[in-house]
Design a protein around this motif. Sequence first.
Motif, mmCIF file in Angstrom:
data_model
loop_
_atom_site.group_PDB
_atom_site.id
_atom_site.type_symbol
_atom_site.label_atom_id
_atom_site.label_comp_id
_atom_site.label_asym_id
_atom_site.label_seq_id
_atom_site.Cartn_x
_atom_site.Cartn_y
_atom_site.Cartn_z
ATOM 1 N N ASP A 369 -13.801 12.691 9.202
ATOM 2 C CA ASP A 369 -14.460 13.978 9.000
ATOM 3 C C ASP A 369 -13.503 15.025 9.929
ATOM 4 N N GLY A 370 -13.129 14.702 10.983
ATOM 5 C CA GLY A 370 -12.072 15.471 11.905
ATOM 6 C C GLY A 370 -10.859 15.718 11.317
ATOM 7 N N MET A 371 -10.308 14.787 10.729
ATOM 8 C CA MET A 371 -8.981 14.765 10.093
ATOM 9 C C MET A 371 -9.107 15.796 8.857
ATOM 10 N N VAL A 372 -9.979 15.553 8.138
ATOM 11 C CA VAL A 372 -10.102 16.306 6.823
ATOM 12 C C VAL A 372 -10.394 17.857 7.316
ATOM 13 N N ARG A 373 -10.975 18.187 8.376
ATOM 14 C CA ARG A 373 -11.269 19.611 8.707
ATOM 15 C C ARG A 373 -10.136 20.122 9.320
ATOM 16 N N ASP A 374 -9.253 19.261 10.089
ATOM 17 C CA ASP A 374 -7.687 19.576 10.576
ATOM 18 C C ASP A 374 -6.957 19.780 9.332
ATOM 19 N N LEU A 375 -7.070 18.970 8.288
ATOM 20 C CA LEU A 375 -6.331 19.241 7.196
ATOM 21 C C LEU A 375 -6.604 20.419 6.370
ATOM 22 N N THR A 376 -7.937 20.762 6.184
ATOM 23 C CA THR A 376 -8.270 21.887 5.846
ATOM 24 C C THR A 376 -7.607 23.233 6.450
ATOM 25 N N ASP A 377 -7.677 23.276 7.844
ATOM 26 C CA ASP A 377 -7.209 24.173 8.572
ATOM 27 C C ASP A 377 -5.812 24.444 8.228
ATOM 28 N N TRP A 378 -4.932 23.367 8.220
ATOM 29 C CA TRP A 378 -3.658 23.316 8.158
ATOM 30 C C TRP A 378 -3.114 23.926 6.709
ATOM 31 N N LEU A 379 -4.000 23.504 5.643
ATOM 32 C CA LEU A 379 -3.561 23.994 4.009
ATOM 33 C C LEU A 379 -4.007 25.636 4.241
ATOM 34 N N THR A 380 -4.815 25.993 4.795
ATOM 35 C CA THR A 380 -5.267 27.640 4.864
ATOM 36 C C THR A 380 -4.185 28.304 5.640
ATOM 37 N N ASP A 381 -3.805 27.738 6.736
ATOM 38 C CA ASP A 381 -3.033 28.217 7.803
ATOM 39 C C ASP A 381 -1.600 28.491 6.846
ATOM 40 N N GLN A 382 -1.041 27.257 6.045
ATOM 41 C CA GLN A 382 0.176 27.420 5.511
ATOM 42 C C GLN A 382 0.305 28.154 4.185
#
Length: 586
Positions: A369-382
């Motif tokens: 769950d944490g990694m998916v949320r980190d992945l989400t933040d990374w996608l939106t930031d990029q």
Amino acid sequence: MRRRNVQEQQTDILQRERQLAVALRESLAGYESVDIYATPLEQVLTSLDELFLLVIVGEFNSGKSALINALLRAPVLEEGVTPTTAKITKVHYGEQNRRIQLDQDTVEQFYPADFLRNISIVDTPGINAVLREHERMTKDFIPRSDLILFVTSADRSFTESERQFLESIRAWGKKVFIVLNKADLLRTPDEIAEVIAFIDENCKRLLGFKPEIFPVSVLEAQRSHTAIGHEAIRLWESSRIGALEDYLFLKLDEGERARLKLLSPLGVLQKLIAEIKGAVEQRARLLAEDDRTVNAIEGNLQQFRKEMVQNFSHRLGEIENIVLEMGQRGDRFFDDTMRLTRSLELIRADKIRQEFEETVVGDSAARIDGMVRDLTDWLTDQEQRFRQYTLEYVDRRRKESSVRDDQMVGSINRQFDYTRNTLLRAVFEKANELVKSYDRQEEAEVYSKELQKAVVQALLVGAGGLTLGTIGAATAAAVGLTFLDLTGITAGVVVVILGIFIIPARKAAAKRKFDEKMQELRQRLHALMNEQFTKELNGMIQRIYDALAPYIRFVHAEQEKVAGMRQQLASMEAEVLEIKGAIEEM
């Protein structure tokens, strides 16, 4: 027989020139602001059907109208010390002396002078006058001329304004004779020779041609018409108009007039082709810069995609490692737990469930769950960063382009640049809107739901005796990853373990089955998350492409037009040279 062959050659050349003018006009149909070429092209087509046009030009009060009257031997045109010719006046042969107003700018004068049967004379408004409209009319008529008599005055010969006007005439490829009027103001032949030498030298040095120069006194020619006897002869000879007449009406015979008549439109076409070619090449240079901009943006998009895929692959690998570690712990759990020596413990399903949750599942759900949320933040930031980068890149290109507005050559390119800059502004505004409308929180929620859904679909495999989940995918996607009941694995594991207690031989097969399910889970997780990531990445890039699409289409379409125009102009240049060669061989 030879005369007929020459006439046939002339007719053939006229036809080729007409076709060339039409082809040039048609080739400009797809270009902006071509009206500036419409008038000279129409003049070329009109001049092909006219008599030989002898056009008289010069500054106001230089004696243009008076010179024509001297050639006609009659005061047909109005004269004066102030500008009197306000219209283009075409003098043609006619049985009676009459005048017709053709339009606002043009008058036709008919007069029964024999030389007008073969030559039409055109009187033009004076240049360098207070009314600039007069100069415009004269300049606009130049392309139609076959031969130009430039009248200058002995008391102010070869002024800077005259030099500039002669330069513009020569640019059309016209043959120019210079008439030095008011030669009677010069006291001696040496003074006349000195002025002639001054004009000759400056024409060669500043304009690059050696002119025929005829010193005349129109005033003395007019006086000769009213004098009688020897005085009339003396005044006529002193006026030197006779030498000019001999050249115009004798030396400039039918063959030479025909040659000049055929060469004249070629000079106009050659100038127009050169101007258009220069404008096209300038446009090509701008488009080359635009093409580099497009390629740079496309290259950055490709690099962005490459880096995103590499980074995502690493992040996905970390998520898969969680499943892999869980599988490894599961293998150890089978080896450590399912032994005959622990038979009594194995029949306690709640104890096995708790031990499995603690030993195998552990914090896997929370970590995923944490990694998916980190992945989400990374996608939106990029995506936000790349949108901003693209906006700034387009804005720099727009500002660099606008600086060159004043450097554009010709109206055809100024209109092109206006269209281009307008489009760049529109693209910038679209990109700016794309950046401003980007709601990072909203996009993060969308990405999170989609990626969580992919994880859920991977975990809910529901095969055989190993059930990796206890609720449906739709419900799971609605509440987020924290719902994941990876502990649901426990129920399946307990059943398997009890089966092993009863039939020990199944232990190895159950272990293999567990490993297969873990492998299937990793594969499904990889495929579904990669599919969802690719979908989101394509969406990011497509949104940027959509903002840039009008600019990219414009650049590619204009490059195709430039390539086609280059080819057509090269063909036309070759045709001009071929026709010139044919004229010289006549």
